[in-house]
Design an enzyme around this catalytic site. Structure first.
Site, PDB file in Angstrom:
ATOM      1  N   LYS A  77       0.841  -1.207   0.000  1.00 27.24           N
ATOM      2  CA  LYS A  77       0.000   0.000   0.000  1.00 27.24           C
ATOM      3  C   LYS A  77       0.877   1.260   0.000  1.00 27.24           C
ATOM      4  O   LYS A  77       0.640   2.201  -0.757  1.00 27.24           O
ATOM      5  CB  LYS A  77      -0.927  -0.018   1.221  1.00 27.24           C
ATOM      6  CG  LYS A  77      -1.923   1.113   1.194  1.00 27.24           C
ATOM      7  CD  LYS A  77      -2.887   1.034   2.358  1.00 27.24           C
ATOM      8  CE  LYS A  77      -3.312   2.428   2.751  1.00 27.24           C
ATOM      9  NZ  LYS A  77      -3.428   2.598   4.180  1.00 27.24           N
TER      10      LYS A  77
ATOM     11  N   ASP B  63      -7.442   1.641   0.639  1.00 24.12           N
ATOM     12  CA  ASP B  63      -7.490   1.888   2.082  1.00 24.12           C
ATOM     13  C   ASP B  63      -8.923   1.639   2.547  1.00 24.12           C
ATOM     14  O   ASP B  63      -9.744   1.117   1.785  1.00 24.12           O
ATOM     15  CB  ASP B  63      -6.990   3.309   2.425  1.00 24.12           C
ATOM     16  CG  ASP B  63      -8.046   4.364   2.139  1.00 24.12           C
ATOM     17  OD1 ASP B  63      -9.014   4.073   1.390  1.00 24.12           O
ATOM     18  OD2 ASP B  63      -7.940   5.476   2.679  1.00 24.12           O
TER      19      ASP B  63
END
Ligand code: SF4
Length: 222
Positions: A134, A152
């Site tokens: 991420k 997210d």
């Protein structure tokens, strides 16, 4: 009953392949300021800010980095102080021991393998200590070379509500989004969902009547 309602709603809005472009365009018009909220003035500051943002808010990170970036300019600066001093300097972002260790490991690798510069390729970024997919995705996208779609908590919730994925796992959600979202939008798409999720499609109380894509959303309550 509930299942047939969902089926009906999906039928009403049509296939996601036809909805994705209008969804992106309308969200872009509704949130022209949808960019990364973390402040940075260089590739290195961007990488540090994103690494510090794990498990805390962007506002909190900005508060810490305002002072941090006055003191640490180059990768060498993070190694020039004792680890405890760096821990104190990033304390307010939480998980400060692990984050200080990751920062120092990353700076060492940047110096030894990348001439002190931040690499742009995802596979290089994920090699840096403490840099997960991420984080790497966010950094690559901000540096102008998105190689995936950042997932997210907002991106996950909105992708599900908008019927763009049925998956729960972020890696599988990203796989669905990569197939669906035009490549040129991989960078801005997560920001659009994040800002829409903060302002309109709020977790506990989505404001469907104010939503710019409510006619394209199978979860709309309007
Ligand atoms: S219509 Fe409602 S559930 Fe769908 S995206 Fe908009 S706010 Fe979220």
């Amino acid at each position: 009953m509930a299942r047939s309602f969902v089926k009906e709603a999906r039928k009403r809005v049509g296939p996601k392949r036809l909805r994705i472009r209008p969804i992106i365009e309308r969200l872009a018009a509704a949130h022209p300021d949808a960019t990364i909220a973390l402040r940075s003035r260089s590739d290195l500051e961007l990488l540090v800010a994103v690494m510090l943002s794990a498990q805390t808010t962007d506002v909190n990170v900005n508060r810490v980095t305002e002072k941090l970036f006055q003191k640490y300019h180059r990768p060498e600066d993070y190694l020039a102080v004792p680890q405890e001093e760096l821990e104190r300097d990033i304390f307010a972002t939480g998980f400060f021991r692990q984050k200080a260790k990751s920062l120092r490991g990353t700076m060492k690798m940047l110096i030894e393998e990348y001439d002190g510069r931040v690499p742009r390729q995802l596979e290089e970024l994920v090699r840096l200590p403490g840099v997960a997919r991420k984080t790497a995705n966010v950094v690559a996208a901000e540096l102008g070379t998105p190689q995936g779609v950042v997932v997210d908590t907002h991106v996950r919730r909105l992708s599900q509500r908008l019927g763009l994925t049925r998956q729960e796992d972020p890696v599988k959600i990203e796989r669905d989004l990569i197939r669906l979202v035009p490549r040129e939008d991989w960078g801005r798409f997560p920001h659009l969902l994040i800002w829409h999720g903060r302002r309109v499609c709020i977790a506990r109380m989505p404001l469907c009547h104010e939503c710019a894509v409510n006619d394209l959303c199978p979860s709309s309550r309007v």
